[in-house]
Design an enzyme around this catalytic site. Structure first.
Site, short mmCIF file in Angstrom:
data_model
loop_
_atom_site.label_atom_id
_atom_site.label_comp_id
_atom_site.label_asym_id
_atom_site.label_seq_id
_atom_site.Cartn_x
_atom_site.Cartn_y
_atom_site.Cartn_z
N LYS A 123 0.82 -0.67 0.26
CA LYS A 123 0.14 0.19 -0.12
C LYS A 123 0.54 1.18 0.30
CE LYS A 123 -2.40 -1.39 3.44
NZ LYS A 123 -1.90 -2.85 3.62
N THR A 124 1.89 1.25 0.50
CA THR A 124 2.87 2.48 0.74
C THR A 124 3.37 2.86 -0.46
OG1 THR A 124 3.01 1.93 3.01
CG2 THR A 124 4.52 3.83 1.48
N ASP B 212 -2.36 6.14 6.25
CA ASP B 212 -1.88 5.19 6.82
C ASP B 212 -3.09 5.19 8.29
OD1 ASP B 212 -1.10 2.50 6.48
OD2 ASP B 212 0.89 2.94 7.95
N THR C 294 -6.45 -1.20 6.89
CA THR C 294 -6.38 -2.80 7.34
C THR C 294 -7.71 -3.07 7.66
OG1 THR C 294 -5.52 -2.87 9.46
CG2 THR C 294 -3.32 -3.19 7.92
N ARG D 12 6.89 -8.68 1.95
CA ARG D 12 7.78 -7.99 3.22
C ARG D 12 8.81 -9.42 4.07
NH1 ARG D 12 4.73 -4.32 6.62
NH2 ARG D 12 5.41 -2.66 5.58
#
Length: 364
Positions: free
Chosen positions: A84-85, A129, A178, A237
């Protein structure tokens, strides 16, 4: 290698910080953030995975550039670590605009948001965020800012208070969450484009690992990448974090090349098994199977048996176990599935657990 880097471990619910500080945790620590910054793709062409989202977002951005206008507000939802970032930064890069990054927990008052909005440049991208954790007064101010590009700043208190309208330059808000279900409909409806980030498949994670290995100057073969990808929980990640730990093992214990055997041996040292379960996950399953015969058992009782907080078991361990089909949440409590017995190499006691994961009370 598409990850988010703005999640602060201190924002996790109480009791979860230590558990999320694990090799297969989805929260990025300082080391992760530094590495991700170096590996982050710079445009949609480099971004791996999320094919539908990339195609749709590409159309939105190209159309905005053709009109000479700012892009529509974008809402990205999905689990941590899926990109997302990264996508927010790509949006800014594709539009040739600067980006401002903040988070919902950091905006506790409407004045905090007003200060950020009033300093934006025309066309700038504001990445927010965990937008669902923003305070309600700031959220209500955001409605008008997104729709009319203005905010009303309240000066004074009580009957003498005055609302001063403040015009804002056109900007693009990229919200990330989220938990999309926690966003109120009025806020969700103001986004022109919404996208849900899916977990990655093994083949996509292998591409991520090969690209990351090239940037980190790590030798890795196809089998080694496949071994790491299969233990990465569908999350880039985590894949990159495992790659770094396997790299360390390969440099110390092998010739530096990451093969299937080297990857398997390294991840055995770090207690990450072939399905991506770590010590906490296996502890929950072993307690459920060995102490309670596969369930049903209450969450609090299971947490005591594992020696963890109730919130840790529920929020950290269970989501992945449920997604993998190893555990089921039922009205009567937690129940192990046949796949859980098979994964740990145990045999279900006769009549205690049926093929559908429900206990058979009569042993038939």
């Amino acid at each position: 290698m598409n990850w988010d880097d703005t999640t602060d471990p201190s924002d996790a619910p109480e009791g979860l910080g230590a558990a999320e500080d694990r090799l297969v945790g989805s929260v990025a620590d300082g080391e992760d953030q530094a590495v991700e910054a170096a590996l982050r793709p710079k445009d949609l062409g480099e971004f791996i995975g999320q094919e539908k989202v990339r195609e749709q977002l590409d159309l939105v951005l190209r159309a905005a550039r053709a009109r000479g206008a700012t892009a529509d507000h974008v809402l990205l939802s999905g689990a941590p670590g899926l990109g997302k970032t990264t996508l927010s930064m790509i949006i800014a890069a594709e539009m040739g605009a600067p980006i401002r990054i903040t988070s919902g927990p950091a905006i506790q008052h409407a004045g905090d948001l007003a200060a950020i909005l009033s300093s934006l440049q025309e066309g700038e991208v504001l990445f927010l965020d965990e937008i669902h954790r923003m305070s309600r007064p700031a959220e209500e101010m955001l409605y008008m800012a997104m729709e009319d590009f203005r905010v009303d700043v309240i000066v004074g208190k009580g009957p003498g208070a005055t609302a001063i309208p403040l015009e804002l330059p056109p900007f693009t808000l990229v919200g990330a969450t989220t938990r999309a279900g926690l966003l109120p409909p009025p806020l969700r409806d103001r986004f022109g484009f919404t996208a849900h980030m899916e977990f990655y498949g093994p083949a996509e994670l292998e591409r991520v690992l090969h690209r990351s290995a090239g940037l980190l100057d790590v030798g890795i073969d196809t089998a080694g990448a496949a071994e790491i990808a299969g233990r990465s929980r569908g999350t880039p990640r985590i894949a990159n974090r495992l790659l770094r730990r396997v790299r360390d093992y390969a440099q110390v214990k092998a010739d530096g090349l990451v093969t299937r055997e080297v990857a398997a041996a390294a991840l055995a040292v770090y207690e990450v098994d072939d399905r991506g379960l770590d010590r906490l996950d296996r502890g929950v399953l072993e307690a459920l199977l060995k102490l309670f015969g596969g369930g049903p058992v209450g969450l609090s009782t299971l947490a005591v048996a594992v020696g963890e907080e109730r919130e840790t078991v529920e929020e950290v361990a269970e989501p992945f176990l449920v997604r993998e089909g190893l555990l089921a949440r039922t009205p009567r409590g937690r129940v192990a599935t046949p796949a859980a017995w098979a994964h740990l190499g145990l045999t279900p006691p006769g009549g205690r657990n049926t093929g559908n994961g429900q206990p058979d009370l009569f042993g038939t």
